[in-house]
Motif scaffolding. Structure first.
Motif: not given
Length: 442
Positions: A1-9, A40-41, A43-55, A331-336
């Motif tokens: 099972m993939i761990a779910i993290h709250n905050e991407p790097p 693949d995920v 954090r560009l800024g507060q509440d702004n993320y970049l997604l890189c994986h085709p999935r 991508g293993g992160y919880r997105i609000a």
């Protein structure tokens, strides 16, 4: 099972002004570096993320009507990053579905194919002004060509390049994606320029509508359909100014990417004479002495591969965005809910996981079987999901026919000292400095 993290790097300064400065200094380098360094995920800024994986990109596109909205879609008017929010591209839900169904018939393939002859005629008109050996600043050629194609196809009327430019130029600069959003009400130089441009734009678009209204009455074209939408289904937002919104955004979406893609394609062919020679040979063998037709778009296989490879390296729309409407896992992160998700063809198309030698222009990769098993959303120059670009086939047809028309008469080479660079203005990847020299074929 993939761990779910709250905050991407993400890069240093993600919560402050540093990322805004880095982004504006070189947006393409910034997002590429973020993807390579942080995964693949990002954090560009507060509440702004970049997604890189085709999935994850596929999940966002396919679920765009349930879990995600357009970047300007589900916000109060004052919070939106642009204006003209009643246009199809800036709406969601029932309003979007009604307008999409209304306008979709304009882009059916059989109707698009009837536009082949005017496209070839416009291309012939463009090269009729060329003289062998003279340096051509290509942006000055492709803009009038694209204006003619868009005007004749969408509005049933010729539009001058200046007319289209006045209608769309400021929009291309006003919707540049930002890691940190700046409210429109702040009197920044960018916002003040936007307000001035809106006034200039309104004069141009209303003048265009007035000119076309009588001429287009009773015909099936964009203006006629958007006027019908004002009396649309209950709950759909189509106020009196809806024709202004739709014509502005549709002209921008049809005109700008086509001109950009054509400039990039001709530039890359000039940069790689062996590719240009193979395209010319294929066109000569397929067409002989006749003009290109819609059916030739399927027959010119290598030419189509050249266009696909150009759209991979230089996607005209280099970034788009969606907002999360509810909490999701990507991508293993919880997105609000309320997070802005950036999706970048520029990043995905140059990912070495999916494309060998990703920075190399090699059209053969689309023909030799090396891309078998390519993830669906590793390549998405026209978006995807329910909101897949309606004009994708029109753009592909125009590119094939124009290129075929050009190479029958001229061979293009780079002008001495020409330095071509990509400029990420708004969502568009504009080629700067494309100067080519035509040589007549014997």
């Amino acid at each position: 099972m993939i761990a779910i993290h709250n905050e991407p790097p993400g890069p240093e300064g993600a919560w402050g002004i540093a990322n805004v400065a880095d982004f504006h200094a070189d947006p393409l380098r910034f997002v590429t570096r973020c993807a390579r360094e942080f995964g693949d995920v990002v954090r560009l800024g507060q509440d702004n993320y970049l997604l890189c994986h085709p999935r994850d990109i596929e999940h966002v596109f396919v679920n765009s009507q349930r879990s995600f909205a357009k970047e300007t879609g589900q916000k109060p008017t004052w919070a939106k990053t642009g204006s003209y929010h009643h246009a199809l591209m800036h709406t969601d839900g029932k309003d979007w579905l009604y307008k999409r169904r209304l306008l979709q018939p304009l882009f059916k393939r059989d109707r698009v194919d009837t536009g082949a002859e005017p496209i070839v005629a416009a291309a012939e008109e463009m090269i009729a002004s060329w003289r062998p050996g003279e340096v051509r600043a290509l942006e000055g050629d492709v803009a009038p060509l694209s204006a003619q194609v868009v005007g004749r196809f969408l509005l049933g009327s010729d539009l001058s390049a200046n007319e289209v430019q006045r209608v769309t130029s400021f929009l291309a600069w006003s919707f540049r994606p930002l890691p940190i959003r700046i409210p429109r009400w702040l009197p920044t130089p960018r916002n003040l320029r936007f307000r001035w441009s809106v006034l200039q734009f309104d004069r141009a678009i209303y003048g265009l509508i007035e000119r076309l209204r009588e001429r287009s009455r009773g015909s099936s074209n964009l203006l006629e359909l958007v006027q019908q939408a004002r009396d649309g289904e209950e709950g759909c937002l189509a106020p009196p100014w809806y024709p202004r919104d739709e014509l502005a955004i549709m002209l921008l979406a049809a005109h700008q990417p086509t001109a950009i893609a054509l400039a990039w394609t001709l530039y890359l062919m000039a940069l790689h004479p062996e590719v240009e020679a193979r395209v010319a040979a294929e066109v000569k063998q397929t067409l002989g002495d006749r003009r290109a037709t819609a059916e030739d778009a399927e027959r010119l296989v290598y030419t189509s591969a050249v266009i696909k490879e150009t759209l991979r390296l230089y996607p005209p729309v280099w970034m788009t965005a969606r907002d999360s409407l509810q909490e999701v896992e990507l991508g293993g992160y919880r997105i609000a809910a309320g997070v802005s998700l950036a999706l970048s063809p520029w990043v995905a198309h140059r990912d070495p996981r999916w494309f060998a030698d990703p920075d190399t222009f090699r059209p053969e990769r689309w023909l030799d079987g090396s891309l078998e098993g390519l993830p669906k959303y590793a390549y998405f120059p026209f978006g995807g999901g329910p909101r897949l670009c309606m004009g994708a086939w029109l753009a592909k047809l125009a590119l094939v026919l124009v290129i075929a028309t050009v190479v029958r008469r001229y061979r293009l080479t780079l002008a001495a000292g020409a330095k071509v660079t990509p400029f990420a203005a708004a969502s568009f990847l504009i080629p700067q400095g494309v100067r080519l020299v035509p040589t007549a074929r014997t």
